[in-house]
Design an enzyme around this catalytic site. Structure first.
Site, PDB file in Angstrom:
ATOM      1  N   GLU A   1       0.868  -1.159   0.000  1.00  0.00           N
ATOM      2  CA  GLU A   1       0.000   0.000   0.000  1.00  0.00           C
ATOM      3  C   GLU A   1       0.916   1.224   0.000  1.00  0.00           C
ATOM      4  O   GLU A   1       1.800   1.331   0.856  1.00  0.00           O
ATOM      5  CB  GLU A   1      -0.859  -0.025   1.268  1.00  0.00           C
ATOM      6  CG  GLU A   1      -1.889   1.069   1.269  1.00  0.00           C
ATOM      7  CD  GLU A   1      -2.754   1.072   2.522  1.00  0.00           C
ATOM      8  OE1 GLU A   1      -2.739   0.099   3.292  1.00  0.00           O
ATOM      9  OE2 GLU A   1      -3.437   2.094   2.709  1.00  0.00           O
TER      10      GLU A   1
ATOM     11  N   ARG B   1       4.912 -12.872   9.669  1.00  0.00           N
ATOM     12  CA  ARG B   1       5.616 -11.634   9.350  1.00  0.00           C
ATOM     13  C   ARG B   1       6.955 -11.609  10.078  1.00  0.00           C
ATOM     14  O   ARG B   1       7.151 -12.281  11.089  1.00  0.00           O
ATOM     15  CB  ARG B   1       4.776 -10.418   9.717  1.00  0.00           C
ATOM     16  CG  ARG B   1       4.498 -10.242  11.195  1.00  0.00           C
ATOM     17  CD  ARG B   1       3.856  -8.875  11.497  1.00  0.00           C
ATOM     18  NE  ARG B   1       2.833  -8.520  10.532  1.00  0.00           N
ATOM     19  CZ  ARG B   1       2.842  -7.365   9.843  1.00  0.00           C
ATOM     20  NH1 ARG B   1       3.799  -6.486  10.010  1.00  0.00           N
ATOM     21  NH2 ARG B   1       1.882  -7.087   9.004  1.00  0.00           N
TER      22      ARG B   1
ATOM     23  N   LYS C   1       4.242   0.775   9.585  1.00  0.00           N
ATOM     24  CA  LYS C   1       4.373   2.020   8.839  1.00  0.00           C
ATOM     25  C   LYS C   1       3.820   3.201   9.630  1.00  0.00           C
ATOM     26  O   LYS C   1       4.345   4.297   9.556  1.00  0.00           O
ATOM     27  CB  LYS C   1       3.671   1.894   7.483  1.00  0.00           C
ATOM     28  CG  LYS C   1       4.562   1.212   6.450  1.00  0.00           C
ATOM     29  CD  LYS C   1       3.935   1.238   5.083  1.00  0.00           C
ATOM     30  CE  LYS C   1       2.896   0.161   4.952  1.00  0.00           C
ATOM     31  NZ  LYS C   1       2.444  -0.041   3.579  1.00  0.00           N
TER      32      LYS C   1
HETATM   33  P1  ATP Z   1       2.743  -2.312   8.098  1.00  0.00           P
HETATM   34  O1  ATP Z   1       2.269  -3.306   9.095  1.00  0.00           O
HETATM   35  O2  ATP Z   1       4.182  -1.977   8.221  1.00  0.00           O
HETATM   36  O3  ATP Z   1       1.893  -1.102   7.999  1.00  0.00           O
HETATM   37  P2  ATP Z   1       1.385  -3.427   5.904  1.00  0.00           P
HETATM   38  O4  ATP Z   1       1.079  -4.860   5.983  1.00  0.00           O
HETATM   39  O5  ATP Z   1       0.270  -2.516   6.152  1.00  0.00           O
HETATM   40  O6  ATP Z   1       2.655  -3.082   6.768  1.00  0.00           O
HETATM   41  P3  ATP Z   1       1.541  -3.375   3.078  1.00  0.00           P
HETATM   42  O7  ATP Z   1       2.010  -2.278   2.227  1.00  0.00           O
HETATM   43  O8  ATP Z   1       0.113  -3.732   3.063  1.00  0.00           O
HETATM   44  O9  ATP Z   1       2.002  -3.019   4.543  1.00  0.00           O
HETATM   45  O10 ATP Z   1       2.428  -4.652   2.870  1.00  0.00           O
HETATM   46  C1  ATP Z   1       2.765  -5.170   1.623  1.00  0.00           C
HETATM   47  C2  ATP Z   1       3.099  -6.609   1.777  1.00  0.00           C
HETATM   48  O11 ATP Z   1       4.188  -6.782   2.658  1.00  0.00           O
HETATM   49  C3  ATP Z   1       1.940  -7.393   2.342  1.00  0.00           C
HETATM   50  O12 ATP Z   1       1.813  -8.597   1.611  1.00  0.00           O
HETATM   51  C4  ATP Z   1       2.336  -7.640   3.752  1.00  0.00           C
HETATM   52  O13 ATP Z   1       1.778  -8.821   4.236  1.00  0.00           O
HETATM   53  C5  ATP Z   1       3.857  -7.721   3.652  1.00  0.00           C
HETATM   54  N1  ATP Z   1       4.465  -7.347   4.917  1.00  0.00           N
HETATM   55  C6  ATP Z   1       4.240  -6.232   5.644  1.00  0.00           C
HETATM   56  N2  ATP Z   1       4.940  -6.254   6.789  1.00  0.00           N
HETATM   57  C7  ATP Z   1       5.645  -7.411   6.792  1.00  0.00           C
HETATM   58  C8  ATP Z   1       6.557  -8.027   7.707  1.00  0.00           C
HETATM   59  N3  ATP Z   1       6.896  -7.442   8.859  1.00  0.00           N
HETATM   60  N4  ATP Z   1       7.067  -9.234   7.371  1.00  0.00           N
HETATM   61  C9  ATP Z   1       6.740  -9.826   6.218  1.00  0.00           C
HETATM   62  N5  ATP Z   1       5.899  -9.307   5.310  1.00  0.00           N
HETATM   63  C10 ATP Z   1       5.343  -8.111   5.593  1.00  0.00           C
HETATM   64 MG    MG Z   2      -1.471  -3.685   4.725  1.00  0.00          MG
END
Ligand code: ATP
Ligand code: MG
Length: 567
Positions: free
Chosen positions: A43, A270, A280
């Site tokens: 995102e 994760r 984020k």
């Molecule tokens: P955050 O929790 O940091 O806000 P998010 O999941 O909202 O992260 P996205 O931009 O939606 O961020 O993530 C893109 C991809 O990266 C998704 O498939 C998500 O599952 C993966 N992802 C995010 N954080 C992690 C992590 N700590 N370890 C592994 N994969 C991750």
């Molecule tokens: Mg997300």
């Protein structure tokens, strides 16, 4: 780590992880024509962090391994928090990590028309309805996992009425949040995500790509599976928190798709790192609150920050591989990341002499106005790196903490009457020293023995300590930024009643401006990496506002983790 073994060539071999096993079985069964097509769906509401790097390495890595493809898809369904700056940084970071997406980047917003048409189909089929209740009421009616929810009074509207309202939602006739489109699934599922979930919401906000065209936006759960479908994704990998969303992912596809091709969602744990904040939202707070100097501050766990700090893409990929892919959440010691970085830098960085806290050393019996060149190996780990010549003379700088007026017995550095070797040069003996009014040592006076020159084979005196040094007149000035961990707590985001900000390390950055480094370092460019001998690994910063070179400390030389692992 337990299923990792190191083979003779140093490349790591391990058994298949569970996602690879699933993929190999799908290939054997000819599922989806035995294709492997993954995607990385960020995102664009922040910079990518080391957790995303794990997901990137996994998705792109699987595509590489199975001759498949991996898409980059911006999951831009929330116009309020998304910006083009983030889109650009994400592309830069994925490329820097060494991956190339299939074709052009994709955007969920490219599918808004298709998603709308599909929503209309759901309404026509009696599987979705417009609910006029405010979000709080909808939440209250949802019930609890053990208590069924309450059906909305608007649940049994006719398809015609729903179509009319949904179209007017789209046309912008209603206030933000005044109506939603919900799936008509039921209010009794033990899975709360399946209780007539919201598919669309009204949001009068400008979108970074579609501008003001849309007044309604699809929810992640509705958009994601269909986006996967439209791109031909076979294996849709996401983190564990989406496990409970999977029935909805499948439900939507079941209602809308008639082909035998079908994407499959698979969840993995994760990456969590000790001493690190990895959300984020929290990282944005650090940036907005000026607790750090922007998203690429070298203390940030963002890919941009790690890059600026001097971490290499190769080390991050190795790290992602080392930690493997788990089904259960766990916390990885940040020391393992630092160890992996150190291991990579050890192989690739030239060794140089840099004195961070200089103190003058005068060799009293070395001829005035004489200089000579000392030959030094650039990198003992890399036979092809060759040697370089370094000037030596009567006046040198050594590190202040390599001298003690009254050293303990086990101190193998310099003190009155003691001997040390100057790296690559001679053995010197401290004869006396000067102090200022405050008792600080200002100059150390030594004598040298011309017979002790390194590498000559003659009279190799037995001294225990070897010090780094730079020649005083040719050395150049440098600024060194000593970075340390940003947080002092192992789990800064893990305290219910405390903000991670409370655990910021007050010593996470020390700026030292009067360092003396060997002349070669005048000609460096941002991103160049070195081992400052006996001190650590350093990277030239991209700060161009300085007249002297600026070095970021990447990692120190030693760490207890290394010992643990090598045992
Ligand atoms: P955050 O929790 O940091 O806000 P998010 O999941 O909202 O992260 P996205 O931009 O939606 O961020 O993530 C893109 C991809 O990266 C998704 O498939 C998500 O599952 C993966 N992802 C995010 N954080 C992690 C992590 N700590 N370890 C592994 N994969 C991750
Ligand atoms: Mg997300």
């Amino acid at each position: 780590m337990s299923n990792n073994t190191e083979d003779v060539a140093g490349t790591e071999k391990r058994s298949l992880h569970f996602i690879e096993s699933i993929i190999e079985e799908d290939i054997r069964n000819g599922k989806n024509d035995a294709r492997v097509h993954t995607r990385f769906p960020p995102e664009p509401n922040g910079y990518l962090h080391i957790g995303h790097a794990k997901s990137i390495c996994l998705n792109f890595g699987l595509a590489e391994k199975y001759n498949g493809k991996c898409n980059l898809r911006f999951d831009d369904t929330n116009p309020e928090k998304e910006e083009t700056e983030y889109v650009d940084s994400i592309m830069e970071d994925v490329k820097w990590l060494g991956f190339q997406w299939d074709k052009e980047p994709y955007y969920a917003s490219d599918y808004f028309d298709r998603l709308y048409d599909w929503a209309v189909k759901l309404i026509r089929d009696g599987k979705a309805y417009v609910d006029d209740q405010p979000q709080e009421v909808i939440s209250q009616q949802r019930g609890t996992p053990t208590r069924p929810g309450i059906e909305s009074p608007f649940r049994n509207r006719t398809a015609e009425e729903n179509l009319d309202l949904f179209e007017r939602m789209k046309a912008g006739e209603f206030e933000n949040g005044s109506r939603v489109l919900r799936a008509k699934i039921g209010m009794t599922s033990p899975n709360m995500h399946m209780r007539d979930p919201v598919l669309y919401r009204i949001l009068n906000a400008e979108h970074h790509r579609t501008g003001n065209k849309w007044k309604i936006y699809p929810m992640y759960d509705y958009a994601h599976g269909q986006s996967d479908y439209l791109e031909g994704i076979t294996h849709s990998l996401c983190t564990l928190e989406f496990e409970v969303h999977r029935p909805l992912y499948d439900w939507c596809l079941d209602q809308l798709i008639e082909t035998s091709y079908r994407p499959r969602q698979i969840e993995f744990a994760r990456l969590n790192l000790s001493y690190t904040v990895m959300s984020k939202r929290k990282l944005l707070e650090l940036v907005k609150g000026n607790y750090v100097n922007g998203w690429d501050d070298p203390r940030m766990p963002t890919i941009a920050g790690l890059r600026r700090r001097g971490y290499t893409a190769a080390a991050i990929r190795t790290f992602a591989d080392r930690i493997g892919v788990a089904k259960r959440d766990n916390v990885i010691d940040v020391g393992l990341l630092e160890f992996t970085v150190r291991e990579d830098l050890n192989k690739i960085t030239p060794r140089v002499m840099a004195v961070i806290d200089p103190i003058l050393m005068v060799i009293t019996n070395y001829p005035e106005n004489q200089t000579e060149e000392i030959e030094l190996v650039n990198n003992p780990e890399d036979a092809e790196s060759g040697t370089r010549m370094l000037l030596f003379s009567k006046e040198l700088f050594i590190e202040r903490d390599d001298f003690m007026i009254d050293p303990p017995k086990k101190y193998f550095r310099l003190g009155p009457g003691r001997e040390v070797r100057l790296k690559g040069a001679y053995v010197v003996k401290c004869e006396s020293y000067d102090q200022d009014a405050d008792g600080n040592v200002t100059t150390i006076y030594c004598t040298y023995d011309a017979e002790t020159k390194s590498g000559t084979g003659s009279n190799q005196a037995k001294v225990k300590g070897t010090l780094h040094w730079v020649e005083a007149n040719s050395a150049i000035d440098a600024e060194v930024r000593l970075y340390d961990r940003l947080f002092v707590d192992e789990d800064p985001a893990g305290h219910a009643d405390k903000d991670p900000i409370e655990f910021l390390n007050p010593d996470s950055l020390k700026v030292v401006t009067n360092c003396k480094v060997e002349p070669l370092l005048a000609n460096t460019k941002s991103g160049d990496k070195f081992q400052f001998q006996r001190i650590g690994y350093f990277c030239v910063d991209n700060d161009s506002t300085f007249s002297m070179p600026v070095f970021n400390r990447i990692v120190s030389l030693k760490d207890n983790w290394a010992k643990e692992i090598q045992k």
